[in-house]
Design a protein around this motif. Structure first.
Motif, PDB file in Angstrom:
ATOM      1  N   PHE A  97       0.835  -1.188   0.000  1.00 38.12           N
ATOM      2  CA  PHE A  97       0.000   0.000   0.000  1.00 38.12           C
ATOM      3  C   PHE A  97       0.875   1.245   0.000  1.00 38.12           C
ATOM      4  O   PHE A  97       1.891   1.293   0.698  1.00 38.12           O
ATOM      5  N   ALA A  98       0.517   2.237  -0.801  1.00 34.53           N
ATOM      6  CA  ALA A  98       1.262   3.502  -0.815  1.00 34.53           C
ATOM      7  C   ALA A  98       0.320   4.654  -1.111  1.00 34.53           C
ATOM      8  O   ALA A  98      -0.648   4.511  -1.851  1.00 34.53           O
ATOM      9  N   VAL A  99       0.632   5.805  -0.511  1.00 36.50           N
ATOM     10  CA  VAL A  99      -0.129   7.029  -0.732  1.00 36.50           C
ATOM     11  C   VAL A  99       0.821   8.118  -1.208  1.00 36.50           C
ATOM     12  O   VAL A  99       2.030   8.040  -1.008  1.00 36.50           O
ATOM     13  N   ASP A 100       0.245   9.131  -1.836  1.00 34.04           N
ATOM     14  CA  ASP A 100       1.014  10.305  -2.228  1.00 34.04           C
ATOM     15  C   ASP A 100       1.421  11.013  -0.941  1.00 34.04           C
ATOM     16  O   ASP A 100       0.592  11.339  -0.110  1.00 34.04           O
ATOM     17  N   PHE A 101       2.711  11.254  -0.783  1.00 33.54           N
ATOM     18  CA  PHE A 101       3.251  11.823   0.453  1.00 33.54           C
ATOM     19  C   PHE A 101       3.711  13.258   0.244  1.00 33.54           C
ATOM     20  O   PHE A 101       4.477  13.791   1.012  1.00 33.54           O
ATOM     21  N   GLY A 102       3.266  13.878  -0.795  1.00 33.26           N
ATOM     22  CA  GLY A 102       3.725  15.223  -1.142  1.00 33.26           C
ATOM     23  C   GLY A 102       4.794  15.091  -2.206  1.00 33.26           C
ATOM     24  O   GLY A 102       5.765  14.362  -2.024  1.00 33.26           O
ATOM     25  N   SER A 103       4.599  15.767  -3.279  1.00 33.63           N
ATOM     26  CA  SER A 103       5.471  15.645  -4.437  1.00 33.63           C
ATOM     27  C   SER A 103       6.929  15.803  -4.036  1.00 33.63           C
ATOM     28  O   SER A 103       7.267  16.700  -3.286  1.00 33.63           O
ATOM     29  N   PRO A 104       7.794  14.949  -4.496  1.00 29.24           N
ATOM     30  CA  PRO A 104       7.598  13.810  -5.405  1.00 29.24           C
ATOM     31  C   PRO A 104       7.605  12.463  -4.693  1.00 29.24           C
ATOM     32  O   PRO A 104       7.974  11.458  -5.288  1.00 29.24           O
ATOM     33  N   TYR A 105       7.247  12.386  -3.432  1.00 38.37           N
ATOM     34  CA  TYR A 105       7.407  11.142  -2.671  1.00 38.37           C
ATOM     35  C   TYR A 105       6.106  10.374  -2.456  1.00 38.37           C
ATOM     36  O   TYR A 105       5.029  10.950  -2.405  1.00 38.37           O
ATOM     37  N   TYR A 106       6.285   9.054  -2.300  1.00 40.29           N
ATOM     38  CA  TYR A 106       5.214   8.147  -1.911  1.00 40.29           C
ATOM     39  C   TYR A 106       5.621   7.520  -0.587  1.00 40.29           C
ATOM     40  O   TYR A 106       6.791   7.215  -0.370  1.00 40.29           O
ATOM     41  N   LYS A 107       4.644   7.340   0.283  1.00 37.99           N
ATOM     42  CA  LYS A 107       4.892   6.685   1.563  1.00 37.99           C
ATOM     43  C   LYS A 107       4.021   5.447   1.602  1.00 37.99           C
ATOM     44  O   LYS A 107       2.859   5.492   1.206  1.00 37.99           O
ATOM     45  N   GLY A 108       4.590   4.347   2.095  1.00 34.61           N
ATOM     46  CA  GLY A 108       3.791   3.139   2.133  1.00 34.61           C
ATOM     47  C   GLY A 108       4.408   2.039   2.960  1.00 34.61           C
ATOM     48  O   GLY A 108       5.394   2.243   3.669  1.00 34.61           O
ATOM     49  N   PHE A 109       3.794   0.872   2.833  1.00 37.91           N
ATOM     50  CA  PHE A 109       4.293  -0.292   3.551  1.00 37.91           C
ATOM     51  C   PHE A 109       3.882  -1.560   2.818  1.00 37.91           C
ATOM     52  O   PHE A 109       2.985  -1.560   1.982  1.00 37.91           O
ATOM     53  N   ALA A 110       4.586  -2.627   3.155  1.00 38.79           N
ATOM     54  CA  ALA A 110       4.229  -3.979   2.710  1.00 38.79           C
ATOM     55  C   ALA A 110       4.126  -4.808   3.978  1.00 38.79           C
ATOM     56  O   ALA A 110       4.912  -4.624   4.918  1.00 38.79           O
ATOM     57  N   ILE A 111       3.159  -5.712   4.008  1.00 36.22           N
ATOM     58  CA  ILE A 111       2.956  -6.541   5.194  1.00 36.22           C
ATOM     59  C   ILE A 111       2.653  -7.962   4.756  1.00 36.22           C
ATOM     60  O   ILE A 111       2.023  -8.181   3.726  1.00 36.22           O
ATOM     61  N   ARG A 112       3.140  -8.916   5.544  1.00 37.30           N
ATOM     62  CA  ARG A 112       2.867 -10.325   5.276  1.00 37.30           C
ATOM     63  C   ARG A 112       2.898 -11.104   6.580  1.00 37.30           C
ATOM     64  O   ARG A 112       3.406 -10.624   7.597  1.00 37.30           O
ATOM     65  N   TYR A 113       2.379 -12.317   6.535  1.00 37.18           N
ATOM     66  CA  TYR A 113       2.505 -13.234   7.660  1.00 37.18           C
ATOM     67  C   TYR A 113       3.554 -14.264   7.276  1.00 37.18           C
ATOM     68  O   TYR A 113       3.440 -14.938   6.251  1.00 37.18           O
ATOM     69  N   ASN A 114       4.595 -14.388   8.093  1.00 37.64           N
ATOM     70  CA  ASN A 114       5.649 -15.361   7.855  1.00 37.64           C
ATOM     71  C   ASN A 114       5.318 -16.603   8.680  1.00 37.64           C
ATOM     72  O   ASN A 114       5.428 -16.590   9.902  1.00 37.64           O
ATOM     73  N   ALA A 115       4.879 -17.661   8.004  1.00 38.93           N
ATOM     74  CA  ALA A 115       4.452 -18.887   8.692  1.00 38.93           C
ATOM     75  C   ALA A 115       5.628 -19.548   9.418  1.00 38.93           C
ATOM     76  O   ALA A 115       5.446 -20.124  10.493  1.00 38.93           O
ATOM     77  N   ARG A 116       6.821 -19.456   8.851  1.00 39.39           N
ATOM     78  CA  ARG A 116       7.991 -20.065   9.490  1.00 39.39           C
ATOM     79  C   ARG A 116       8.297 -19.370  10.817  1.00 39.39           C
ATOM     80  O   ARG A 116       8.543 -20.010  11.825  1.00 39.39           O
ATOM     81  N   ALA A 117       8.286 -18.041  10.819  1.00 40.30           N
ATOM     82  CA  ALA A 117       8.569 -17.280  12.036  1.00 40.30           C
ATOM     83  C   ALA A 117       7.333 -17.117  12.919  1.00 40.30           C
ATOM     84  O   ALA A 117       7.436 -16.649  14.046  1.00 40.30           O
ATOM     85  N   LYS A 118       6.158 -17.483  12.374  1.00 37.75           N
ATOM     86  CA  LYS A 118       4.879 -17.307  13.062  1.00 37.75           C
ATOM     87  C   LYS A 118       4.697 -15.872  13.534  1.00 37.75           C
ATOM     88  O   LYS A 118       4.338 -15.609  14.688  1.00 37.75           O
ATOM     89  N   ALA A 119       4.941 -14.936  12.598  1.00 38.10           N
ATOM     90  CA  ALA A 119       4.855 -13.512  12.945  1.00 38.10           C
ATOM     91  C   ALA A 119       4.505 -12.676  11.725  1.00 38.10           C
ATOM     92  O   ALA A 119       4.814 -13.049  10.594  1.00 38.10           O
ATOM     93  N   MET A 120       3.852 -11.543  11.991  1.00 41.12           N
ATOM     94  CA  MET A 120       3.613 -10.550  10.945  1.00 41.12           C
ATOM     95  C   MET A 120       4.912  -9.810  10.695  1.00 41.12           C
ATOM     96  O   MET A 120       5.663  -9.538  11.630  1.00 41.12           O
ATOM     97  N   GLU A 121       5.165  -9.488   9.441  1.00 43.30           N
ATOM     98  CA  GLU A 121       6.357  -8.722   9.080  1.00 43.30           C
ATOM     99  C   GLU A 121       5.921  -7.523   8.252  1.00 43.30           C
ATOM    100  O   GLU A 121       5.069  -7.653   7.375  1.00 43.30           O
TER     101      GLU A 121
END
Length: 185
Positions: A97-121
């Motif tokens: 996910f990313a949003v316009d953060f004020g020209s010229p930047y985008y701010k965002g993140f990626a998230i997943r569940y790591n089954a091996r580590a049993k944790a959100m990353e």
């Protein structure tokens, strides 16, 4: 019979002309948040925008396995720097996910569940380019975007999850895509 077929054709043409602007707007519509994203068995992420947030003081909220929290630290509804959604993708059992953060930047993140580590990353980023590739391997979670920084000759910028807080995501400059990189839409 001839008149009825002409009338029928005229009706179909009128409907097509009425629907054409709607179809064109859908084809060029901004990415939508709010659609649940499966991160694997029993794990779901959903991003809420100001139209449907639970807390009126937050412009963006992340619902992760039913728990609601601000999507971005120290961000409020009055924060005008976080504006239009630029990408909201659910791919490869990850939410990007990313949003316009004020020209010229985008701010965002990626998230997943790591089954091996049993944790959100989670990986947080702020760059001039939107993420173009994702590595979602058991031991490697990386977001890659084209490098648009002046004075830096590398082809890509990558942010990798390093097992710590999101603020500790590692930024790297790369000349080639990392192994197992998959293109985002």
């Amino acid at each position: 019979m001839y008149k009825s077929s002409i009338r029928s054709m005229a009706t179909k043409t009128a409907y097509a002309l009425l629907l054409l602007p709607l179809l064109a707007s859908l084809a060029h519509a901004a990415p939508k948040a709010g659609v649940p994203c499966s991160l694997g068995k029993l794990h779901v992420a959903q991003l809420l925008t100001d139209d449907d947030t639970v807390d009126a003081n937050q412009r963006y909220q992340l619902v992760l396995d039913g728990k609601v929290s601000p999507a971005f630290a120290e961000q409020s509804f009055a924060d005008d720097t976080l504006t239009e959604v630029k990408t909201a993708q659910c791919q490869y059992r990850s939410q990007v996910f990313a949003v316009d953060f004020g020209s010229p930047y985008y701010k965002g993140f990626a998230i997943r569940y790591n089954a091996r580590a049993k944790a959100m990353e989670r990986i947080d980023f702020a760059e001039k380019a939107l993420p173009a590739y994702l590595v979602n391997a058991a031991d490697n979670f990386t977001v890659v975007m084209p490098n648009e920084e002046a004075g830096v000759t590398s082809k890509y910028i990558a942010y990798s999850y390093n097992g710590q807080a999101p603020a500790q995501s590692e930024k790297q400059y790369l000349d080639a895509l990392p192994p197992h990189a998959k293109a985002l839409r």
